[in-house]
Write an enzyme that holds these catalytic residues in place. Structure first.
Site, PDB file in Angstrom:
ATOM      1  N   HIS A 144       0.908  -1.231  -0.009  1.00  0.00           N
ATOM      2  CA  HIS A 144       0.081   0.007  -0.050  1.00  0.00           C
ATOM      3  C   HIS A 144       0.694   1.407  -0.024  1.00  0.00           C
ATOM      4  O   HIS A 144       0.342   2.272  -0.285  1.00  0.00           O
ATOM      5  CB  HIS A 144      -1.085  -0.229   0.948  1.00  0.00           C
ATOM      6  CG  HIS A 144      -0.598   0.427   2.526  1.00  0.00           C
ATOM      7  ND1 HIS A 144       0.181  -0.464   3.249  1.00  0.00           N
ATOM      8  CD2 HIS A 144      -0.375   1.529   3.178  1.00  0.00           C
ATOM      9  CE1 HIS A 144       0.593   0.051   4.375  1.00  0.00           C
ATOM     10  NE2 HIS A 144       0.260   1.163   4.224  1.00  0.00           N
ATOM     11  N   HIS A 155       7.765  -2.409   2.279  1.00  0.00           N
ATOM     12  CA  HIS A 155       7.400  -0.719   1.932  1.00  0.00           C
ATOM     13  C   HIS A 155       8.772  -0.068   1.847  1.00  0.00           C
ATOM     14  O   HIS A 155       9.069   0.551   0.782  1.00  0.00           O
ATOM     15  CB  HIS A 155       6.527  -0.283   3.137  1.00  0.00           C
ATOM     16  CG  HIS A 155       5.483  -0.925   3.542  1.00  0.00           C
ATOM     17  ND1 HIS A 155       4.540  -1.515   2.587  1.00  0.00           N
ATOM     18  CD2 HIS A 155       4.906  -1.174   4.718  1.00  0.00           C
ATOM     19  CE1 HIS A 155       3.467  -1.942   3.135  1.00  0.00           C
ATOM     20  NE2 HIS A 155       3.666  -1.848   4.603  1.00  0.00           N
TER      21      HIS A 155
HETATM   22  C1  BG6 Z   1       1.572  -2.200   7.455  1.00  0.00           C
HETATM   23  C2  BG6 Z   1       2.349  -2.789   8.508  1.00  0.00           C
HETATM   24  O1  BG6 Z   1       1.877  -2.932   6.165  1.00  0.00           O
HETATM   25  O2  BG6 Z   1       1.940  -0.854   7.255  1.00  0.00           O
HETATM   26  C3  BG6 Z   1       2.000  -2.211   9.976  1.00  0.00           C
HETATM   27  O3  BG6 Z   1       2.000  -4.069   8.763  1.00  0.00           O
HETATM   28  C4  BG6 Z   1       2.197  -0.770   9.829  1.00  0.00           C
HETATM   29  O4  BG6 Z   1       2.794  -2.476  10.984  1.00  0.00           O
HETATM   30  C5  BG6 Z   1       1.814  -0.167   8.337  1.00  0.00           C
HETATM   31  O5  BG6 Z   1       1.791  -0.107  11.041  1.00  0.00           O
HETATM   32  C6  BG6 Z   1       1.932   1.186   8.407  1.00  0.00           C
HETATM   33  O6  BG6 Z   1       1.261   1.752   7.103  1.00  0.00           O
HETATM   34  P1  BG6 Z   1       0.710   3.155   7.401  1.00  0.00           P
HETATM   35  O7  BG6 Z   1       0.009   3.408   5.811  1.00  0.00           O
HETATM   36  O8  BG6 Z   1      -0.078   3.199   8.462  1.00  0.00           O
HETATM   37  O9  BG6 Z   1       1.884   4.298   7.571  1.00  0.00           O
END
Ligand code: BG6
Length: 499
Positions: free
Chosen positions: A181, A243
């Site tokens: 994402h 990520h």
């Molecule tokens: C997720 C992780 O993919 O991304 C989480 O599993 C993390 O641990 C999250 O908190 C962070 O995403 P965002 O969009 O909230 O920064």
């Protein structure tokens, strides 16, 4: 792949869970509000809990109402809820797959095009893929069929290969949407525009001018109620392998030949392939891990990781993970890329900070300008989305005093689309069949190749895990990743804040 936007049935496995309630449903509602869900599309929620269509709609209304920008609009919700249906069943039971199949093939209300979203625990992906395959649900006779898989894809190289093998048995690569994402976030997509739509940047974007790159994702939140997943994963698998490694590829890649999915992903894979393998003996020097102890957050005492519910009291799972990677290619050889992430940190922030080298001539030596600060490019991902260039200018006045200023391309606060959630654009891509922002299997495999040696050492060498008090920026010892005294973690996006 087709680009025609046809109606589809969006099937969510694990619809009653955290991801679906907090991200997918609000994102689908926002797409509804923007009139981007093709007319006639349906949303089929699958779960084990005992809901039926009507009380499920009410439940979704309650759940998403606090998450909708500008508040829930009754008219939009009426349109949205008309698409919602709930099916109850167990993932390992054939009945549910047969029910979906019957619905997609013979219920005129449901389009035959279908996207199956796995909002599930990673350990459940395998069984669902197998059942989807065996039931014929991913055969494309009655319309396109796409499968969306959340991260982490496997828990190391070997398990990723096993999962891929299973996928490959039933699905073509064009049907698989491996979602990260982070690639849906505004600034992340802006990296490509900033780099490749501005002629000023490209000549500087290399080892001749850049000293190092830092990529940070920090969170004030702890692991919430996710111990069952997180304790087996840890920060390296949870954030770095996916990520942050994706961000690294976007910063480091060569310009793609075109902006289509394959060209873009080819370039990202080249970067991953060029990351210098970390030998077992180099793991300590290039990687650092720690776990939060109790501490203070917003004036309140918070538990240590080991005291969190469902975490074993002897767990050595890292909640902070920092690394130094080198990319052995012409552009980046010997330039360190520092990646770090942590839970229960001082601030929630994601940013890319690119530090430039000092000018070659020390023209201002022996003046008050002796200690010139370097230039930085700062790409704020969240909470603040911005692109900043930090430079030195002379203070007005009689003395030669430097001042750091930043040229700021923050998006205007009244920009209507500023607060789009990453899932909105990615769900739309799935519906529209655009794989550019989804990971191809070789990207995942190469990312595991990079982190696997670290995981192997960490799995056996269980003694050396540092701790840091919750609410801080992590242990001081993490500084050992840097190569020189004048390198430091950049926490702030403002030029004159002390880091
Ligand atoms: C997720 C992780 O993919 O991304 C989480 O599993 C993390 O641990 C999250 O908190 C962070 O995403 P965002 O969009 O909230 O920064």
């Amino acid at each position: 792949m087709t680009n025609t936007i046809e109606p589809c049935t969006f099937v969510i496995f694990g619809a009653t869970g955290h991801l679906s309630r907090n991200k997918l449903m609000p994102a689908l509602y926002h797409l509804e509000a923007a009139n981007r869900i093709p007319g006639g599309s349906m949303i089929l929620s699958l779960g084990r809990s005992d809901w039926h269509d009507e009380n499920w709609k009410e439940e979704i209304k309650q759940t998403i109402s606090t998450k909708i920008r500008g508040g829930l609009d009754e008219k939009v919700f009426a349109r949205f809820s008309a698409r919602l249906r709930y099916f109850r069943g167990n993932l390992d039971d054939d009945t549910i797959y047969n029910d979906i199949k019957g619905t997609l093939e013979s219920d005129a209300e449901f389009p035959g095009n279908a996207a199956f979203y796995m909002a599930l625990r990673p350990s459940e992906f395998g069984v669902v893929i197998q059942k989807l395959g065996e039931s014929g649900l991913v055969d494309e006779g009655h319309g396109w069929r796409r499968v969306v898989i959340e991260k982490p894809f496997g828990s190391d190289l070997e398990s990723a290969q096993v999962l891929q093998h299973k996928l490959h048995r039933y699905l073509k690569e064009e049907q698989v949407y491996r979602i990260d994402h982070y690639l849906g976030k505004g600034t992340v997509q802006n990296i490509l525009v900033f780099r490749f739509a501005n002629v000023m940047m490209e000549p500087l974007w290399n080892r001749n001018y850049i000293d190092h790159v830092q990529i940070t994702h920090s969170e004030v939140a702890g692991i919430e109620n996710r111990a069952h997943y997180y304790d087996g994963a840890g920060a390296l698998r949870d954030m770095i392998q996916s990520h942050l490694m994706q961000l690294l590829t976007l910063v480091a890649m060569e310009p793609p030949a075109t902006m289509d999915a394959e060209a873009l992903r080819d370039e990202k894979v080249k970067v991953l392939k060029s990351i210098r393998p970390i030998s077992q003996s180099a793991v300590r020097a290039q990687s650092f891990r720690a776990q939060y102890s109790s501490g203070m957050i917003n004036g309140k005492k918070v538990k240590s990781y080991l005291e969190e519910e469902d975490v074993p009291s002897n767990s050595t799972t890292e909640t902070y993970s920092a690394h130094k990677f080198y990319i052995d290619n012409w552009r980046w050889r010997d330039i360190p890329f520092f990646l770090r992430t942590g839970k229960r940190m001082a601030e929630s922030k994601s940013a890319i900070s690119i530090r430039f080298k000092h000018p070659p001539q020390h023209l201002f030596r022996h003046t008050v300008v002796d200690q010139l600060k370097p230039n930085w490019i700062l790409l704020g991902i969240q909470p603040q989305e911005c692109v900043r260039i930090e430079m030195q200018v002379k203070e007005p006045g009689l003395t030669m005093t430097p001042r750091s200023i930043s040229l700021d391309a923050s998006f205007a606060s009244n920009e209507p689309n500023q607060k789009l959630d990453a899932y909105e654009s990615l769900l739309l891509d799935i519906i529209e069949g655009d794989q550019s922002l989804f990971l191809r299997y070789d990207e995942v495999e190469w990312a595991w190749q990079v982190v696997d040696p670290i995981l192997r050492v960490w799995a056996t060498d269980r003694d050396y895990i540092h701790t840091y008090p919750a609410g801080t920026w992590g242990p001081q010892e993490t500084r050992r990743l840097f190569e020189r005294e004048d390198q430091f973690w950049r926490h702030s996006l403002n030029p004159n804040d002390e880091d």
